[in-house]
Design a protein around this motif. Structure first.
Motif, PDB file in Angstrom:
ATOM      1  N   SER A 198     -55.213  10.836  58.124  1.00 21.56           N
ATOM      2  CA  SER A 198     -54.404  11.929  58.385  1.00 21.56           C
ATOM      3  C   SER A 198     -54.684  13.412  58.141  1.00 21.56           C
ATOM      4  N   ARG A 199     -54.303  14.280  58.423  1.00 15.12           N
ATOM      5  CA  ARG A 199     -54.719  15.655  58.238  1.00 15.12           C
ATOM      6  C   ARG A 199     -54.637  15.998  56.536  1.00 15.12           C
ATOM      7  N   PHE A 200     -53.390  15.158  55.945  1.00 16.06           N
ATOM      8  CA  PHE A 200     -53.455  15.285  54.388  1.00 16.06           C
ATOM      9  C   PHE A 200     -54.613  14.370  53.839  1.00 16.06           C
ATOM     10  N   TYR A 201     -54.990  13.227  54.200  1.00 16.65           N
ATOM     11  CA  TYR A 201     -56.080  12.484  53.726  1.00 16.65           C
ATOM     12  C   TYR A 201     -57.393  13.313  53.999  1.00 16.65           C
ATOM     13  N   ARG A 202     -57.552  13.725  55.140  1.00 16.71           N
ATOM     14  CA  ARG A 202     -58.816  14.577  55.111  1.00 16.71           C
ATOM     15  C   ARG A 202     -58.835  15.350  54.374  1.00 16.71           C
ATOM     16  N   ALA A 203     -57.846  16.172  53.899  1.00 16.23           N
ATOM     17  CA  ALA A 203     -57.995  17.398  52.872  1.00 16.23           C
ATOM     18  C   ALA A 203     -58.115  16.887  51.621  1.00 16.23           C
ATOM     19  N   ILE A 204     -57.658  15.725  51.159  1.00 13.61           N
ATOM     20  CA  ILE A 204     -58.067  14.898  49.754  1.00 13.61           C
ATOM     21  C   ILE A 204     -59.393  14.501  49.746  1.00 13.61           C
ATOM     22  N   GLY A 205     -59.908  14.229  51.208  1.00 10.56           N
ATOM     23  CA  GLY A 205     -61.365  13.554  51.230  1.00 10.56           C
ATOM     24  C   GLY A 205     -62.301  14.969  50.928  1.00 10.56           C
ATOM     25  N   GLU A 206     -61.944  15.976  51.269  1.00  8.32           N
ATOM     26  CA  GLU A 206     -62.556  17.343  51.063  1.00  8.32           C
ATOM     27  C   GLU A 206     -62.392  17.708  49.582  1.00  8.32           C
ATOM     28  N   ALA A 207     -61.325  17.314  48.812  1.00  4.18           N
ATOM     29  CA  ALA A 207     -60.994  17.763  47.505  1.00  4.18           C
ATOM     30  C   ALA A 207     -61.847  16.738  46.721  1.00  4.18           C
ATOM     31  N   LEU A 208     -61.945  15.560  47.277  1.00  7.42           N
ATOM     32  CA  LEU A 208     -62.457  14.383  46.462  1.00  7.42           C
ATOM     33  C   LEU A 208     -64.049  14.799  46.256  1.00  7.42           C
ATOM     34  N   GLU A 209     -64.530  15.126  47.388  1.00  6.11           N
ATOM     35  CA  GLU A 209     -65.964  15.415  47.416  1.00  6.11           C
ATOM     36  C   GLU A 209     -66.441  16.476  46.686  1.00  6.11           C
ATOM     37  N   ALA A 210     -65.501  17.473  46.384  1.00  8.03           N
ATOM     38  CA  ALA A 210     -66.033  18.645  45.631  1.00  8.03           C
ATOM     39  C   ALA A 210     -65.432  18.534  44.176  1.00  8.03           C
ATOM     40  N   ALA A 211     -64.503  17.505  43.778  1.00  4.25           N
ATOM     41  CA  ALA A 211     -64.077  17.330  42.542  1.00  4.25           C
ATOM     42  C   ALA A 211     -65.347  17.141  41.490  1.00  4.25           C
ATOM     43  N   ASP A 212     -64.861  17.690  40.112  1.00  2.00           N
ATOM     44  CA  ASP A 212     -65.658  17.180  39.066  1.00  2.00           C
ATOM     45  C   ASP A 212     -64.934  16.017  38.576  1.00  2.00           C
ATOM     46  N   VAL A 213     -65.496  15.329  37.361  1.00  4.18           N
ATOM     47  CA  VAL A 213     -64.727  14.064  36.947  1.00  4.18           C
ATOM     48  C   VAL A 213     -63.467  14.052  36.516  1.00  4.18           C
ATOM     49  N   PRO A 214     -62.901  15.053  35.948  1.00  5.27           N
ATOM     50  CA  PRO A 214     -61.658  15.073  35.378  1.00  5.27           C
ATOM     51  C   PRO A 214     -60.605  14.988  36.672  1.00  5.27           C
ATOM     52  N   ASN A 215     -61.147  15.798  37.723  1.00  8.14           N
ATOM     53  CA  ASN A 215     -60.288  16.187  39.086  1.00  8.14           C
ATOM     54  C   ASN A 215     -60.223  14.697  39.712  1.00  8.14           C
ATOM     55  N   ARG A 216     -61.393  14.298  39.869  1.00  7.50           N
ATOM     56  CA  ARG A 216     -61.779  12.905  40.594  1.00  7.50           C
ATOM     57  C   ARG A 216     -60.818  11.893  40.131  1.00  7.50           C
ATOM     58  N   THR A 217     -60.807  11.785  38.843  1.00  7.86           N
ATOM     59  CA  THR A 217     -60.026  10.875  38.113  1.00  7.86           C
ATOM     60  C   THR A 217     -58.449  11.179  38.289  1.00  7.86           C
ATOM     61  N   LEU A 218     -58.190  12.350  38.447  1.00  6.41           N
ATOM     62  CA  LEU A 218     -56.836  12.384  38.752  1.00  6.41           C
ATOM     63  C   LEU A 218     -56.394  12.233  40.102  1.00  6.41           C
ATOM     64  N   ILE A 219     -57.360  12.505  41.012  1.00  8.21           N
ATOM     65  CA  ILE A 219     -56.778  11.904  42.586  1.00  8.21           C
ATOM     66  C   ILE A 219     -56.770  10.570  42.673  1.00  8.21           C
ATOM     67  N   TYR A 220     -57.819   9.832  41.941  1.00  6.13           N
ATOM     68  CA  TYR A 220     -57.945   8.394  41.852  1.00  6.13           C
ATOM     69  C   TYR A 220     -56.517   7.781  41.370  1.00  6.13           C
ATOM     70  N   GLN A 221     -55.933   8.530  40.297  1.00  4.06           N
ATOM     71  CA  GLN A 221     -54.875   7.983  39.591  1.00  4.06           C
ATOM     72  C   GLN A 221     -53.530   8.248  40.456  1.00  4.06           C
ATOM     73  N   THR A 222     -53.766   9.168  40.999  1.00  2.41           N
ATOM     74  CA  THR A 222     -52.260   9.779  41.973  1.00  2.41           C
ATOM     75  C   THR A 222     -52.282   9.030  43.155  1.00  2.41           C
ATOM     76  N   TRP A 223     -53.038   8.767  43.925  1.00  5.99           N
ATOM     77  CA  TRP A 223     -53.103   7.942  45.180  1.00  5.99           C
ATOM     78  C   TRP A 223     -54.040   6.520  45.035  1.00  5.99           C
ATOM     79  N   PRO A 224     -53.834   5.559  43.973  1.00  2.00           N
ATOM     80  CA  PRO A 224     -54.483   4.530  43.708  1.00  2.00           C
ATOM     81  C   PRO A 224     -54.816   3.548  45.021  1.00  2.00           C
ATOM     82  N   GLY A 225     -53.613   3.300  45.774  1.00  2.00           N
ATOM     83  CA  GLY A 225     -53.732   2.382  46.934  1.00  2.00           C
ATOM     84  C   GLY A 225     -54.299   2.993  48.133  1.00  2.00           C
ATOM     85  N   ALA A 226     -54.097   4.256  48.337  1.00  3.50           N
ATOM     86  CA  ALA A 226     -54.575   4.816  49.425  1.00  3.50           C
ATOM     87  C   ALA A 226     -56.193   5.269  49.216  1.00  3.50           C
TER      88      ALA A 226
END
Length: 77
Positions: free
Chosen positions: A28-56
């Motif tokens: 969805s538009r939300f997960y497209r934005a998360i995908g953009e953020a994930l691609e640009a994230a450094d390791v601590p922020n990537r970990t945060l994304i993974y921990q915040t939405w683990p199932g998705a």
């Protein structure tokens, strides 16, 4: 080790490209934005994304594996 810990370890040890691509192409538009953020994230922020939405993220990781497999399969055309 819990299932979430195993998944986090797997996600952290793999290339983010295919997961982010699946999010950007199939989400969805939300997960497209998360995908953009994930691609640009450094390791601590990537970990945060993974921990915040683990199932998705795990779902999109599996979708990314299918995208990668389709990309690498031989073309007979």
């Amino acid at each position: 080790m819990t299932l979430d810990a195993e998944r986090l370890e797997t996600l952290m040890s793999t290339e983010v490209y295919w997961t982010a691509l699946a999010m950007k192409q199939q989400g969805s538009r939300f997960y497209r934005a998360i995908g953009e953020a994930l691609e640009a994230a450094d390791v601590p922020n990537r970990t945060l994304i993974y921990q915040t939405w683990p199932g998705a993220v795990w779902d999109f990781y599996l979708r990314g594996l299918r995208l990668e497999a389709g990309e690498s399969s031989p073309s007979w055309g």
